[in-house]
Write an enzyme that holds these catalytic residues in place. Structure first.
Site, short mmCIF file in Angstrom:
data_model
loop_
_atom_site.label_atom_id
_atom_site.label_comp_id
_atom_site.label_asym_id
_atom_site.label_seq_id
_atom_site.Cartn_x
_atom_site.Cartn_y
_atom_site.Cartn_z
CB CYS A 1 -8.26 22.73 22.21
SG CYS A 1 -8.46 24.03 21.13
N GLY B 1 1.13 -1.05 0.02
CA GLY B 1 -0.09 -0.09 -0.38
C GLY B 1 0.68 1.69 0.06
NE ARG C 1 1.53 6.93 8.65
CZ ARG C 1 3.15 7.44 8.86
NH1 ARG C 1 3.54 8.56 8.41
NH2 ARG C 1 3.92 6.20 9.10
N1 LLP Z 1 -1.78 -6.09 4.36
C1 LLP Z 1 -1.89 -6.48 5.31
C2 LLP Z 1 -2.94 -7.49 5.35
C3 LLP Z 1 -1.98 -5.29 6.17
O1 LLP Z 1 -2.80 -5.72 7.20
C4 LLP Z 1 -1.64 -3.55 5.50
C5 LLP Z 1 -1.72 -2.77 6.52
C6 LLP Z 1 -1.42 -4.17 4.09
C7 LLP Z 1 -1.31 -4.82 3.38
C8 LLP Z 1 -0.26 -2.53 3.36
O2 LLP Z 1 0.70 -2.49 4.32
P1 LLP Z 1 1.63 -1.52 3.46
O3 LLP Z 1 2.24 -1.99 2.46
O4 LLP Z 1 1.15 -0.35 3.54
O5 LLP Z 1 2.30 -1.16 4.44
N2 LLP Z 1 -1.74 3.55 9.24
C9 LLP Z 1 -0.08 2.92 9.65
C10 LLP Z 1 -0.25 1.70 8.70
C11 LLP Z 1 -0.76 0.22 8.76
C12 LLP Z 1 -0.63 -0.91 8.09
C13 LLP Z 1 -1.82 -1.61 8.19
N3 LLP Z 1 -1.72 -3.54 7.67
C14 LLP Z 1 0.91 3.91 9.67
O6 LLP Z 1 0.30 5.14 9.58
O7 LLP Z 1 1.63 4.27 9.43
#
Ligand code: LLP
Length: 428
Positions: A351, A275, A312
């Site tokens: 706030c 992602g 974040r």
């Molecule tokens: N596949 C699964 C099953 C996942 O749970 C996730 C992300 C991805 C793929 C994609 O991961 P990526 O390639 O984007 O690292 N909100 C957090 C990140 C949460 C990721 C959750 N799962 C942040 O802002 O760092």
């Protein structure tokens, strides 16, 4: 790396000055670059080309319909974690057969929806979930293709909130349970084992944890394949780290160099679900300075984006590069309070002291009215935003060469109260 570039002291998204977007759309606004997004997708796919990878974009990183459409047009598949994400992908025009449904808490209505729409696979994370899928599929008189999400107990060396492959996290099944569950699948009539899956975390900046994970997945896959001819795919997850500061992430080809030799010739279809890597550096958050003030020795730059727009920094202590959009116009003297440059806390109007975009950050002199660009905000930016403090959510803009389009309108004040009433209709 990305298409947000300085030209004669003005930051551009591709060929469009960010200041032009701010004038036309207002701030705060998320701005995405089509060229960066598509470029990242192609580079990722090409790095792993030898495996003929099935690249499933993790919709949770950024679910805007325009982003989904661009990726669908590039041939991406999609990794989703909710009925809402399936709805989005279908709305963007992609085919359900390109969707993998993940997540530890799929509800019955979500399973029904996924089976009705015919997604490629449902990745199962518990015995109870397998029971429910079997039951729902039986009621529909069909056989559901399922995968088993393995928790390989591997440390991805990342922030604890986004570490998902250690035994103590809620995700997946340990290897012994995976084997046991695979055994029970063979005895059930309405589920068929199609895949194995692991996703060990996010913002991972070294290949080693993937090598460990893939080794375990392959050992297991080779064993299970003997009893399950239907087992055709292995999904090694997402999590590939990106540059926030500029020097922390390996090249995509370094991940590939470590993984391709393990996976080549395995006989499995290889799926991946990045992602952040695709969309993180394809987006920025554009914000305008409202005030600059000093308190003791500290400089505070208060801008119109806040923790509700980009959580974040507050939630993970994450670092996002922040720079003025117009460096040429900077006269150095600044306003009375803006004065000199040096360190500043860049904060929003919410706030809470936890409302900051950056702490103790070197920033040139800025004054009220100046635009700031918060980098690397394409992933987990807008999707994690909220209406806290009754703040309408930001606009989203897509740039393509010298043109741009609003791909999500800024929320209105009426949007804020949609579905609410001050005069309840009581149900006795
Ligand atoms: N596949 C699964 C099953 C996942 O749970 C996730 C992300 C991805 C793929 C994609 O991961 P990526 O390639 O984007 O690292 N909100 C957090 C990140 C949460 C990721 C959750 N799962 C942040 O802002 O760092």
């Amino acid at each position: 790396m990305d298409d947000f570039v300085d030209r004669n002291g003005r930051l551009h998204a591709e060929d469009v000055p960010l200041s032009r977007i701010a004038e036309s759309v207002g701030t705060p606004a998320f701005v995405y670059s089509r060229a960066t997004l598509v470029g990242h997708f192609r580079r990722f796919r090409d790095a792993f080309a030898e495996l003929r990878p099935h690249v499933g974009y993790a919709v949770k990183a950024n679910g805007n319909l325009a982003i989904l459409r661009l990726l669908a047009d590039e041939g991406a598949r999609f990794d989703v974690v909710s009925r809402g994400e399936i709805f989005r992908v279908l709305r963007a025009g992609a085919d359900a057969s390109r969707i993998d449904f993940e997540g530890p808490g799929k509800r019955k209505d979500e399973i029904e929806y996924a089976l009705d729409r015919k997604v490629r696979i449902l990745n199962v994370e518990s015995e109870a979930e397998l029971d429910l899928i079997d039951e729902v599929a039986a009621a529909k008189r069909l056989t559901a293709d399922v995968g088993l999400r393995v928790n390989p107990d591997v440390d991805p060396h990342t922030h604890v909130y986004i570490s998902t492959g250690k035994a103590e996290t809620k995700f997946g099944l340990d290897i012994e349970r995976t084997r046991r569950l695979a055994g029970t699948i063979a005895e059930r009539k309405h589920v068929r084992l199609k895949g194995l899956h692991a996703h060990i975390g996010s913002q991972i900046t070294e290949p080693a944890p993937y090598v460990e994970t893939v080794t375990r997945l392959l050992d297991l896959g080779r064993d299970l394949r003997r009893a399950h001819a239907s087992l055709v795919s292995i999904n090694i997850g997402g999590g590939f780290g990106i540059h926030y500061r500029g020097d922390e992430a390996p090249e995509m080809k370094e991940f590939a160099a470590a993984l391709v030799p393990l996976l080549r010739g395995s006989g499995f279809e290889i799926h991946m679900e990045p992602g952040r890597l695709l969309v993180g550096n394809a987006g920025v958050l554009l914000t305008r300075v409202t005030y600059v003030k000093r308190s003791g020795e500290k400089r505070f730059v208060i801008c119109d984006a806040a923790m509700n727009d980009l959580i974040r920094p507050s939630l993970y202590g994450a670092f996002h590069r922040i720079e003025p959009v117009e460096t040429r116009l900077r006269h150095g003297s600044g306003g009375q309070e803006g004065g000199s440059g040096g360190r500043a806390d860049i904060v929003g109007p919410v706030c809470e002291s936890g409302d900051f975009l950056a702490k103790d950050r070197d920033l040139p002199p800025v004054e009220a009215g100046d635009l700031l660009c918060v980098r690397s905000a394409g992933a987990y930016g807008f999707v994690m935003s909220s209406n806290y403090n009754a703040r309408p959510r930001a606009a989203e803009v897509l740039v393509d060469g010298a043109r741009f389009a609003v791909v999500r309108a800024r929320e209105t004040y009426d949007d804020l109260v949609r579905g609410e009433t001050a005069d309840p209709e009581w149900i006795p």
